[in-house]
Each structure stands twice: as structure tokens, then as C-alpha cells.
Design an enzyme around this catalytic site. Sequence first.
Site, PDB file in Angstrom:
ATOM      1  N   ALA A 113       0.837  -1.216   0.000  1.00 49.00           N
ATOM      2  CA  ALA A 113       0.000   0.000   0.000  1.00 49.00           C
ATOM      3  C   ALA A 113       0.868   1.261   0.000  1.00 49.00           C
ATOM      4  CB  ALA A 113      -0.920  -0.003   1.216  1.00 49.00           C
ATOM      5  N   GLY A 115       0.241   1.368  -3.338  1.00 49.82           N
ATOM      6  CA  GLY A 115       0.191   0.707  -4.631  1.00 49.82           C
ATOM      7  C   GLY A 115       1.094   1.237  -5.714  1.00 49.82           C
ATOM      8  N   LYS A 117       4.365   0.956  -6.221  1.00 54.67           N
ATOM      9  CA  LYS A 117       5.302  -0.056  -6.731  1.00 54.67           C
ATOM     10  C   LYS A 117       4.553  -1.229  -7.348  1.00 54.67           C
ATOM     11  CE  LYS A 117       9.021   1.353  -3.605  1.00 54.67           C
ATOM     12  NZ  LYS A 117       8.308   2.519  -3.042  1.00 54.67           N
ATOM     13  N   CYS A 233      13.028   3.706   2.963  1.00 59.37           N
ATOM     14  CA  CYS A 233      13.206   5.133   2.708  1.00 59.37           C
ATOM     15  C   CYS A 233      13.802   5.775   3.963  1.00 59.37           C
ATOM     16  CB  CYS A 233      11.890   5.792   2.302  1.00 59.37           C
ATOM     17  SG  CYS A 233      10.553   5.605   3.492  1.00 59.37           S
TER      18      CYS A 233
END
Length: 508
Positions: A113, A115, A117, A233
Site C-alpha cells: 500500500a 500501490g 510499486k 526510505c
Amino acid sequence: MAAQLPGSFTQRMKELLGTEYEQFAETYKETPYGGIRANTLKISVKDLLALAPFELEPIPWCPTGFYTGEGARPGKHPYYHTGLYYIQEPSAMAPVELLDVQPGDRVLDLCAAPGGKSTQIAAKLQGEGLLVSNDLHPERTKALAKNLELYGVRNGIVLNESPERIAAAFPGFFDRILIDAPCSGEGMFRKDEDMVKQWEPGTPEKYAAMQRDILVSAAAALKPGGTLVYSTCTFAVEENEGTIADFLAAHPRFSLVPAGGTGSFAPGFGELPETARLWPHKVKGEGHFMAVLRHDGSLVPEEEGGDRDIALGIAARNKSGKASPSAKAAGGKTERGRGGKGGRAFGKSGNGSGREQQSVGEEALLAAYADFFKEQLGWQPAGYPVWFGEHLYISPLPKEALDGLKTIRPGWYVGHVRSGRFIPGHPLATALHPEESCRSLSLSGSSGEAVSYLKGETLSIPAERLSVKSGSVLKGYVLVCIDGYSAGWAKWQDGMLKNEYPAGWRWT
């Protein structure tokens, strides 16, 4: 940025970057870069460049990705609502490129989620193979399912499961697995000030423990010889090189593949230079870490046969044909909070009596479905029909393969039967091309008509504007397109186009 960076974070970054720290710190005074990625399920890169009403600059690490200029508002254009591009942070496009997905692969996006990727993976699959997109948080799976629908994904399944339960249901099954792991989010501090407010000195250690568990489950679901990409990240070594080093030490069948890249990727720290980092003071994007892991292809005895069982659709059953203990324990709820049978949680769940309706009237339901596709489209999609009540999905897997799993979408939602007639679903329309429908209409993206349609308004359309296949009548469902790209359904009769665009999707 207005939020103050935590002192312990800045001290650690000074130690990590040394003489580069001041250059790194200056990036927090800059505006984050915006980007879009062409959805090649619907449009080619060449055609998007010709159509785009704003300037686009290529992103070095993603051949379908582009920076958008300052002042561009790609979310406020009909093309966004048509699913021609996905608005995505530029660095976030890199992990899927390293996964090297090929048409026909079976791919798992484990922490998927909202979405971004998953839609990137789906575009690389080009409708072949299988995409399973999972997220542990029920609320987040709603956005995930909607994005897969908007971007025309036909071969995707959406789950709301724990990684270990997916691994138990699909042992040694997936060719490629992406883990965009939950993390402390330090690489997004410039873009999202809430991440700064939530960060604490112990946050990286907390996430590192979670990441190690996810990696172990993913390894069990990966096919021998398969590829796994792990990304975060964040800048914290504990969540990046540290997590990967721990995994490799415990899993000798895996090794690192050099991330390489375009020159934009900096090597990882310490003894893992094969991993990659994106630094905001070196590239036009936010902070990211990536590692490409490959299984050596060898088998241990207990791994043999698992992939074959999944392919036959009996993953959740033991030799006696009964549901396995793990499948029985699944439980699950629908998106509306009702108890789901067999762990399913399909969004179009009807009244919850799907199994009973299926056994009584499946033949009639299938007949209504077949009649619609013959009369309105002239063809039928390949896949496994999965009925839930009167709602139909076309799944890339037999329904038995999903038994016991909390399933949000078992496949491509194509519609439902009401009073003996098949009503096409919006996700059916968004995944179609004009030539696949017996009737279509193209509205101009630069005209008011396109926005009127997206707002749900009725339009006056003369018959000569419709594109109708030979042998088809004028009256009926029309695939409405914007500059030739599908947006949704409408019904045409006597010059009036009755709008079927769903209320929850409309232009506001």
C-alpha cells in the site's frame, strides 16, 4: 522545512556523512521533487510525452519515470483519472527497476500500500503472470485495491495478511519478491514533516527487528533461484546494511547482486558495497536504500513439491483434502467489518452468503456473464472465475489457492449479476482498450466534456460519434475514453449518454 530535525538524528548523520554533511543538510531548504510514471498498461512513454500538458524531464533510474516541473498539477487533469500515469516520488521508482520483472513472472509485493510499486510491477508484467499485492493494515488495502483498479491491472490479487501466513500458503512459489519495508522514514523527513514528529532515537532499532522477520518470511515464499529486492526510505544503518547483513549470515543460500544502476546510486556502507543508496544531496529525489538478493537455486528436502502444489491450487489443503490447521485459523473480516467466510474479504461482498448463492445459482450467473461479454465485448478474459455472492472476479489463481487467506481482491473485478442481467464493474472498464469493446466513445481531454463525464454528468452524444463494431447495435454499454484511453462506462440510447462513472471516483 518548518519542523526541527531531532538532535540525535543530525548527530548520527554527521558521523555517517563526514564532510558531506553540510551539503546534505542544505537539501532541507529545498522543495522536494515531484514525479510521474507512465502506466504502460495503457499508454507508451512516447505517447505520454506527446500528450502531456506539462513539461517532463527523464528520471535517470526509471525509463518510464519523469520529473514534473514546479507548478505542474498532474493530479488535476483528466489523464490522471484515466490512469495514464502514477504520481510518485522519484526515488521510490528505483526498487522495482532493480527487481527486473519480466512478463510471465509470479511476483509478490509484500508491503504494497498504497500501490505505487505494485502498479509499476504490473506494467512490467504486461498482463502476463501473477502479481500478489499485500499489506498488513486493512485500511491501507482499500487504496491499494483502488489503485490497481484505476491503472487497469487484470492479473493482480490483493491480500491483507501477515508475511508468515503468505509464506505458509505459497512456499517457494514467487519468482520475484519486493519488500518495501516499513521503516523509520528518515529519507522522507524533507517531504513529510509528520515523519519527523513521529521519530524517536529508538525508532530504527524497533523497525529493524520487524524488518528481519519480514525478510525471513519472504525468503520462504521465494522460488529457488528467485530474486528478492529489499528497500527502505531511511538512512539508518541498522535498518539497511545491518538488516541485510543479519539476513545473509542466517541464510547462506542467498547472496547480494550488485545494484549497479546509472551512476545515481551510491554504494552501501561497510562490507556491503553491493547495496545502493540514493542521497538527496547527490540526486534529485529523497533518501532510499536498496539491496538485491538472489537465491542460489538449491533445494532442501522440505522445499520440494511446494511450488507444484500451489500451481494445482491446493496450497491450503492437506493430503486428506481438508483445510489445513493454518487455513482454518485464518478467520478474517470484510471491508465493512463483517465476518468473512474462509478468510475472504472481497470488497464487493454482497450480503455475506456467497458460498450458498454460488452453489445454487452459479450456472445462471455464468450464463449472464457469458451473454454480456458476447454481446457487449465479443470475447471473454482468460482466468479462473471466482464468484462471491453475485459478484464476479477473474483470478489468475484457482480459488482454492486463496483458501484461508484474508483476500481483499481475488483478481480482476468484472461485475455482478442483478435480476438475471450482468452489470459490468468499473474496474472492467479501466482495464479495457477501445478495440476490446463493441461500443466506445472518445472525449477530448482538453474539452469540458471529459470533466463533465468524470463528474458523473449525463451527456448529449449523437450516434455518429460512437465507434461501433460491425454487427453490434447502437444501444447499450459504451466504453467511454479520454483521448482514446478508457475511463469508465456509460449507457447510450437515443442520443443520450447515461453516466455510469462511480460516485466514489468522481472529479471533485
